[in-house]
Design an enzyme around this catalytic site. Structure first.
Site, PDB file in Angstrom:
ATOM      1  CG  ASP A  35      -1.670   1.243   1.416  1.00  0.00           C
ATOM      2  OD1 ASP A  35      -2.357   1.646   0.462  1.00  0.00           O
ATOM      3  OD2 ASP A  35      -1.561   1.860   2.498  1.00  0.00           O
TER       4      ASP A  35
ATOM      5  CG  ASP B 160      -1.176   7.878   0.106  1.00  0.00           C
ATOM      6  OD1 ASP B 160      -0.028   8.138  -0.296  1.00  0.00           O
ATOM      7  OD2 ASP B 160      -2.207   8.087  -0.574  1.00  0.00           O
TER       8      ASP B 160
END
Ligand SMILES: [Zn+2]
Length: 444
Positions: free
Chosen positions: A259, A261
């Site tokens: 992932d 952010d």
């Protein structure tokens, strides 16, 4: 369509390898007991190539003799000495009349293990292109010539090294393997300047400027040149340790899905500007460890800011170019960057209506992971997803892969899904250490 004809550019002198070569020409350099040229010909033969043109120059007679001694491995092999060195593109343009409508170009100083059938099928799927060029990220993009692609993977620009300090470029490097269409090269025969005329430095940029389409084929498969003693030693080591074989697309690849952010970089709300992208400490070093352990690395990120009109695709590309630049400065790279630009809920001012859909890629849907399964031959049961939200955990669960929840970003407190992680770790680098210390990258 299956390709039948390959051109091997075998004119190099190998000045920097002189001590290893003795009186041999560069294409006959020994790699773990077998001359490089023979390794290339075996690969071509395995993929059904029947006709091989070897463009020779320096010590041409030795190469010719070497092929004769092996009865041309049962193939149609012709060694052509074109006299004066005229560069890689110049050498091919000089023999255009001998070439099939589509042909493969291999550099005689590269060790490669590539699924040539898949490469050719991709080329065939883009009949509007003048050629297909093999690209890969490397661990030193700052001092490499870089290639930029549009969203359909056609080349838009070549950026020769050195790069301006104030721009961010993608980490994609020309690996020196091409499939080209004879017809597209034909006009360049008469425009070819005197002297050295190379593909990467001269012809390809001219083709792009003339609006000819070059398709960029991005793959992690092994291609390295053996131009110096250190590189030759690395190739030999990679071969003997089984790394080259493991990087073949015929093997399923353990992959780390990552992932963005809150996992790699500080969560700042709507990230729409590269200036706001700041990596957590140790992230680049951790990704480098994954690269070296031969895991595939694949970013998967939801970017509804695109659908909401808060960030353009160009801005997002620039953000990801900065990410790749920061990683590259520490010798790290991502094999793929996938993003979902969609968002299901309508009603935002400035939104992009076409992207306001229920898609298959927005996490926790697993479209991006399925794409990696296809493009990277990702081995899902031996893969991991590292993220900071329950959406990431739900995605991993739906895809059947293990998850590690990091305690940065949302730290799993977003409350969207009731899905526990397989493991937790304080930070991304610690999650990576956990994976590397507890699971071998290629479990048998
Ligand atoms: Zn989507």
């Amino acid at each position: 369509m299956s390709l039948q004809q390959a051109v091997i550019l075998a004119g190099g002198q190998g000045t920097r390898l002189r001590e290893r070569l003795g009186d041999r020409p560069k294409p006959l350099i020994d790699v773990a007991g077998v001359p490089l040229l023979e390794r290339q010909i075996s690969l071509l033969k395995r993929y059904g190539y029947q006709h091989i043109l070897i463009l020779v120059n320096y010590k041409a007679e030795q190469i010719r003799q070497f092929c004769q001694n092996h009865n041309n491995w049962g193939l149609h092999i012709e060694c052509i000495d074109d006299g004066e060195p005229s560069g890689t593109a110049g050498a091919v343009l000089n023999i255009l009349d001998k070439l099939h409508t589509d042909f493969l170009v291999v550099y005689g100083d590269t060790m490669l293990e590539v699924d040539l059938a898949r490469f050719a099928a991709t080329h065939a799927a883009h009949p509007q292109s003048a050629g297909t060029i093999f690209l890969h990220p490397n661990d030193h993009p700052h001092d490499s010539d870089l290639v930029e692609l549009d969203s359909n993977n056609f080349v838009t620009a070549f950026h020769p090294y050195p790069h301006p300090a104030d721009t961010y470029l993608p980490n994609l490097v020309n690996a020196a393997l091409y499939i080209l269409r004879r017809e597209a090269l034909n006009p360049w025969r008469t425009k070819q300047p005197q002297g050295v005329f190379d593909f990467g430095k001269h012809l390809f940029p001219k083709m792009v400027a003339a609006r000819q389409k070059l398709y960029g084929y991005n793959s992690f498969e092994y291609i390295k040149d053996c131009g110096t003693p250190a590189r030759l030693d690395k190739i030999t080591f990679d071969f003997q340790s089984g790394k080259i074989e493991r990087m073949s697309l015929k093997h399923k690849q353990p992959t780390i899905f990552i992932d963005r952010d809150g996992t790699l970089n500080h969560e700042v709300g709507h990230l729409n500007n590269p200036d706001k992208l700041e990596l957590f400490e140790g992230v680049a070093e951790a990704i480098r460890k994954l690269n070296q352990a031969n895991y595939r690395t694949c970013l998967i990120t939801n970017q509804p800011v695109i659908a909401r009109g808060e960030c353009t695709l160009a801005e997002l590309k620039n953000i990801h170019n900065k990410l790749e630049t920061l990683l590259g400065q520490k010798g790290a790279f991502l094999d793929r960057i996938y993003f979902c630009p969609h968002h299901p809920d309508k009603g935002f001012a400035g939104e992009v209506a076409a992207l306001k859909i229920n898609c298959q890629c927005r996490k926790p849907a697993i479209g991006m992971i399925q794409q990696a399964k296809q493009e990277l031959n990702a081995n899902l049961p031996n893969s991991w997803l590292i993220g900071d939200t329950t959406t990431d955990l739900e995605t991993a669960h739906r895809a059947g892969i293990r998850s590690i929840l990091v305690q940065t970003g949302h730290a799993g407190r977003d409350g969207k899904y009731q899905r526990p992680p397989t493991f937790t770790a304080p930070t991304f680098p610690q999650a990576v250490n956990f994976i590397l210390n507890n699971t071998p990258p290629t479990p048998k």
